[in-house]
Structures are given as structure tokens and as C-alpha cells.
Write a protein that holds these residues in place. Sequence first.
Motif, PDB file in Angstrom:
ATOM      1  N   GLN A 203       0.980  -0.985  -0.316  1.00  0.00           N
ATOM      2  CA  GLN A 203      -0.019  -0.334  -0.244  1.00  0.00           C
ATOM      3  C   GLN A 203       1.142   1.398  -0.215  1.00  0.00           C
ATOM      4  O   GLN A 203       1.353   1.757   1.048  1.00  0.00           O
ATOM      5  CB  GLN A 203      -0.825  -0.211   1.203  1.00  0.00           C
ATOM      6  CG  GLN A 203      -1.876  -1.137   1.414  1.00  0.00           C
ATOM      7  CD  GLN A 203      -2.990  -1.496   2.342  1.00  0.00           C
ATOM      8  OE1 GLN A 203      -2.930  -1.239   3.530  1.00  0.00           O
ATOM      9  NE2 GLN A 203      -4.403  -1.083   1.973  1.00  0.00           N
ATOM     10  N   ASN A 204       1.734   1.701  -1.233  1.00  0.00           N
ATOM     11  CA  ASN A 204       2.884   2.439  -1.371  1.00  0.00           C
ATOM     12  C   ASN A 204       2.340   3.508  -2.155  1.00  0.00           C
ATOM     13  O   ASN A 204       2.744   4.370  -2.617  1.00  0.00           O
ATOM     14  CB  ASN A 204       3.930   1.936  -1.496  1.00  0.00           C
ATOM     15  CG  ASN A 204       3.993   1.251  -3.057  1.00  0.00           C
ATOM     16  OD1 ASN A 204       3.498   1.270  -3.438  1.00  0.00           O
ATOM     17  ND2 ASN A 204       5.464   1.136  -3.255  1.00  0.00           N
ATOM     18  N   LEU A 205       1.194   3.694  -2.631  1.00  0.00           N
ATOM     19  CA  LEU A 205       0.727   4.482  -3.439  1.00  0.00           C
ATOM     20  C   LEU A 205      -0.551   5.178  -3.453  1.00  0.00           C
ATOM     21  O   LEU A 205      -1.505   4.673  -2.805  1.00  0.00           O
ATOM     22  CB  LEU A 205       0.800   3.934  -5.185  1.00  0.00           C
ATOM     23  CG  LEU A 205       0.956   4.393  -6.123  1.00  0.00           C
ATOM     24  CD1 LEU A 205       2.215   5.061  -6.211  1.00  0.00           C
ATOM     25  CD2 LEU A 205       0.497   3.672  -8.351  1.00  0.00           C
ATOM     26  N   ILE A 217       8.149   5.321   0.538  1.00  0.00           N
ATOM     27  CA  ILE A 217       9.150   4.742   0.580  1.00  0.00           C
ATOM     28  C   ILE A 217       9.688   4.104   1.585  1.00  0.00           C
ATOM     29  O   ILE A 217       9.513   3.229   1.942  1.00  0.00           O
ATOM     30  CB  ILE A 217       9.973   5.569  -0.594  1.00  0.00           C
ATOM     31  CG1 ILE A 217       9.334   6.719  -2.083  1.00  0.00           C
ATOM     32  CG2 ILE A 217      11.491   4.434  -0.413  1.00  0.00           C
ATOM     33  CD1 ILE A 217      11.026   6.840  -2.597  1.00  0.00           C
ATOM     34  N   ASP A 218       9.834   5.147   2.598  1.00  0.00           N
ATOM     35  CA  ASP A 218      10.115   5.422   3.590  1.00  0.00           C
ATOM     36  C   ASP A 218      10.437   3.451   4.425  1.00  0.00           C
ATOM     37  O   ASP A 218      10.728   2.931   4.567  1.00  0.00           O
ATOM     38  CB  ASP A 218       9.140   4.434   4.717  1.00  0.00           C
ATOM     39  CG  ASP A 218       8.014   5.912   5.015  1.00  0.00           C
ATOM     40  OD1 ASP A 218       8.297   6.754   4.163  1.00  0.00           O
ATOM     41  OD2 ASP A 218       6.709   5.971   4.922  1.00  0.00           O
ATOM     42  N   PRO A 219      12.366   3.916   3.900  1.00  0.00           N
ATOM     43  CA  PRO A 219      13.327   2.612   3.949  1.00  0.00           C
ATOM     44  C   PRO A 219      13.336   2.240   5.191  1.00  0.00           C
ATOM     45  O   PRO A 219      14.176   3.117   6.336  1.00  0.00           O
ATOM     46  CB  PRO A 219      14.359   3.552   3.168  1.00  0.00           C
ATOM     47  CG  PRO A 219      14.441   4.825   3.413  1.00  0.00           C
ATOM     48  CD  PRO A 219      12.905   4.753   3.034  1.00  0.00           C
ATOM     49  N   GLY A 220      13.493   0.691   5.875  1.00  0.00           N
ATOM     50  CA  GLY A 220      13.980   1.191   7.112  1.00  0.00           C
ATOM     51  C   GLY A 220      13.665   1.704   8.307  1.00  0.00           C
ATOM     52  O   GLY A 220      14.533   1.816   9.467  1.00  0.00           O
ATOM     53  N   THR A 244      10.415  16.259  -2.781  1.00  0.00           N
ATOM     54  CA  THR A 244      11.267  14.776  -2.044  1.00  0.00           C
ATOM     55  C   THR A 244      11.573  15.110  -0.938  1.00  0.00           C
ATOM     56  O   THR A 244      11.808  15.925  -0.571  1.00  0.00           O
ATOM     57  CB  THR A 244      12.133  14.270  -2.692  1.00  0.00           C
ATOM     58  OG1 THR A 244      12.963  14.405  -4.102  1.00  0.00           O
ATOM     59  CG2 THR A 244      13.441  13.079  -2.309  1.00  0.00           C
ATOM     60  N   LEU A 245      10.838  13.889  -0.182  1.00  0.00           N
ATOM     61  CA  LEU A 245      10.804  14.446   1.181  1.00  0.00           C
ATOM     62  C   LEU A 245      11.288  13.591   2.560  1.00  0.00           C
ATOM     63  O   LEU A 245      11.226  12.362   1.594  1.00  0.00           O
ATOM     64  CB  LEU A 245       8.724  14.721   1.905  1.00  0.00           C
ATOM     65  CG  LEU A 245       8.344  16.192   1.032  1.00  0.00           C
ATOM     66  CD1 LEU A 245       7.720  15.519   0.479  1.00  0.00           C
ATOM     67  CD2 LEU A 245       7.517  17.258   2.453  1.00  0.00           C
ATOM     68  N   ARG A 246      12.179  13.872   2.503  1.00  0.00           N
ATOM     69  CA  ARG A 246      13.094  12.414   3.834  1.00  0.00           C
ATOM     70  C   ARG A 246      13.051  13.282   5.207  1.00  0.00           C
ATOM     71  O   ARG A 246      13.663  14.034   5.149  1.00  0.00           O
ATOM     72  CB  ARG A 246      14.395  11.656   2.728  1.00  0.00           C
ATOM     73  CG  ARG A 246      15.164  13.338   3.107  1.00  0.00           C
ATOM     74  CD  ARG A 246      16.036  12.473   1.277  1.00  0.00           C
ATOM     75  NE  ARG A 246      17.387  14.153   1.541  1.00  0.00           N
ATOM     76  CZ  ARG A 246      17.546  14.690   0.717  1.00  0.00           C
ATOM     77  NH1 ARG A 246      16.611  14.829  -0.162  1.00  0.00           N
ATOM     78  NH2 ARG A 246      18.569  15.580   1.082  1.00  0.00           N
ATOM     79  N   ASN A 247      13.562  12.371   6.475  1.00  0.00           N
ATOM     80  CA  ASN A 247      14.299  12.406   7.329  1.00  0.00           C
ATOM     81  C   ASN A 247      15.830  12.293   7.788  1.00  0.00           C
ATOM     82  O   ASN A 247      16.005  12.054   9.110  1.00  0.00           O
ATOM     83  CB  ASN A 247      13.049  12.330   8.120  1.00  0.00           C
ATOM     84  CG  ASN A 247      13.287  10.767   8.519  1.00  0.00           C
ATOM     85  OD1 ASN A 247      13.236   9.599   7.950  1.00  0.00           O
ATOM     86  ND2 ASN A 247      12.419  10.778   9.823  1.00  0.00           N
ATOM     87  N   PHE A 248      15.928  11.717   6.632  1.00  0.00           N
ATOM     88  CA  PHE A 248      17.986  11.492   6.979  1.00  0.00           C
ATOM     89  C   PHE A 248      18.476  12.214   5.625  1.00  0.00           C
ATOM     90  O   PHE A 248      17.375  12.695   4.836  1.00  0.00           O
ATOM     91  CB  PHE A 248      17.940  10.471   6.932  1.00  0.00           C
ATOM     92  CG  PHE A 248      17.021   9.055   5.612  1.00  0.00           C
ATOM     93  CD1 PHE A 248      18.230   9.116   4.203  1.00  0.00           C
ATOM     94  CD2 PHE A 248      15.321   9.101   5.119  1.00  0.00           C
ATOM     95  CE1 PHE A 248      17.689   8.457   3.282  1.00  0.00           C
ATOM     96  CE2 PHE A 248      15.136   8.224   4.089  1.00  0.00           C
ATOM     97  CZ  PHE A 248      16.271   8.620   3.003  1.00  0.00           C
TER      98      PHE A 248
END
Length: 318
Positions: A203-205, A217-220, A244-248
Motif C-alpha cells: 500500500q505504497n501509492l 518509500i520509507d526505507p528501514g 522529495t521529502l526525507r528525514n535522513f
Amino acid sequence: MFPQFSRNWVPLCLAADVRADRPLALSLANERLVLFRNGEGQPCALYDVCPHRGVALSLGRVERGQITCPFHGWRFDGTGQCRYVPWNPDAKLDALSANALPIREKGGLIWIFTAREAEGEPRVPEILLQPELRLTAQSFHWRVHWTRVMENMLDTPHLPFVHGATIGKGLRGRTNEKMEMVWQETEYGAQISAIRAGEEPRQNLRYHFPNIMELVIDPGGRTMRMLAVCSPAQPGETRLTIYTLRNFAKSRLFDPLFARVNARIAREDQAIIESSFPQEVPPARDERSVASDAPTLAFRKIWFSRIKPDPSPPAQDG
């Protein structure tokens, strides 16, 4: 106004791209827009057409929250009100206004309503409201109608064929298996699930009405999302903006790495989608479809029932 894309709140650009010291020219659905900030720092949007002689206001300058036409020096505030006309101290300024559009700054983006009077407020994807995320953007121009681009963004079955060396690599050699695509309506649009035998549903879309795809995407356990905004530009062209949004890896030094990956995947899609005929998605009956096309068929129904205007003329009395 905004043919085939009227009366919707849509994201236009990063809020950081709208400056107080210079105008920003953009197009949306065959309309030219100019953005700038007023004296209080609030974003403003005008049609990029001076009401005097039709030249682009975006070629002028912004000073003290007002934009000056480059041709004859007429000056307008963020509401479109004419504030000054050189050589004409007796000019009736109220009759000389430019046309403004409803605009909001939310979630780090600029949102425009595609009509003169706003209806409600933008429905901002929740991920944009989360704190401490690195937000970047890059845009691509495709020579095809925006509906073809939007459908591509909602389509999973093409991944092993178009993206076999990148994001579809894991699906190569598995195309004899059944893939069930499920479209579940939500208050913001839809949740799309891909179900394959022996696996948990992916359920990634997500589809955000009218023109946003969100890829989870949320890897690891970390947070990483992509928002693909498919905006009609000039006739037969689309501006695809990927946020693109990311917390790393939040340093701007990592931005080019993520941008290169996005650009490679976009190029893989572009040549295929630009070959579509007709360029605008036709009614479902005009193309052959199968069960795994459920999300794109659902979007096509939305396009024809909620976004595309009725071309028939209004009924005449008598």
C-alpha cells in the motif's frame, strides 16, 4: 480560464521559490502567471498580462511588495490593484487593475486556485505538514497531455518493463503471476494497493485529487516520500514536478544524489509516455484494458466526470 483544469486547488512550486525581490513566471493550464511577495511577505499571484498593453509583468521588477510593468511603468499590488500610472496623475486607478488569483502557502508549497474566487482551502497531503523533513523539488517538461502522465504515475504493472534496471528490477521474471490492483477511495482521493500471491499487500501509492501521486518509500523505518505533481502547462505539454521529502541525509549536499535518481526514472517513463496516441487519455471504451488497470481506469473516470469540462453548449430557452 484554465481550460480543462478549472476550479481546483493545485500545488505550483516550492514556497521558497517565491521571492520578495523578483517576480517568478510560471504557466498552468495554458495561463501565464507571475508570483511575488507583498510588503508583508505574503505570496501573491497575478495573471502575467499587464491590462494596459498585454506585456508580461514578470519581465518587470518587484519593489516594496508591488510589481512594475516593464513597458510603461504601471504598478500593481498583490491583489491586482493598480497603484501608480506614470504621466497620468488623474488616472482612475480602480478601473485599471490586473487580475489576481487565490493563492495559499501551505506545507512548504504554493497552492493556486484555478478560478477567480476561491472555494474552500487546499487539501494538503499530510506528509507535507510533518516537521523536520528535507523538502526538495525538480521539474521536467513532457510533450504529452497531463492525463497520460498522471495515469503513468498511478500504474504499477509497467515497472518491470519500463524500469527493469531501476525500481522495477525486483519484478522481472514474475510477470506470469497475478497482480491485483485495488483502488480504495479516501477523503483525499484514493489509496492504491498491489496484491501478489504470497505477499503482504503493498500500500505504497496514493492519489491526491486532482493531480498528485504520493509514493511511500520509507526505507528501514525512516521517512521518505515522493510527490509527483502532473500540471498541465501549454497545450499538449505537462510540467511534472517531483517533490522529495526525507528525514535522513538532510544536508543539501545529498540533494543532487536524490535528484539524479529521480531524473533517471523520469527519463525512462518520458519517451514511452510521449509516444501515446491520442495524447490525452480517451474514454475507457476506446482502449483495451484488463483487471490490473483498475487504478488508471478509476482516474480516467475522475477526469471525465469531475475535471474535464462538459463541451456541450448550455441549453437555450425557447
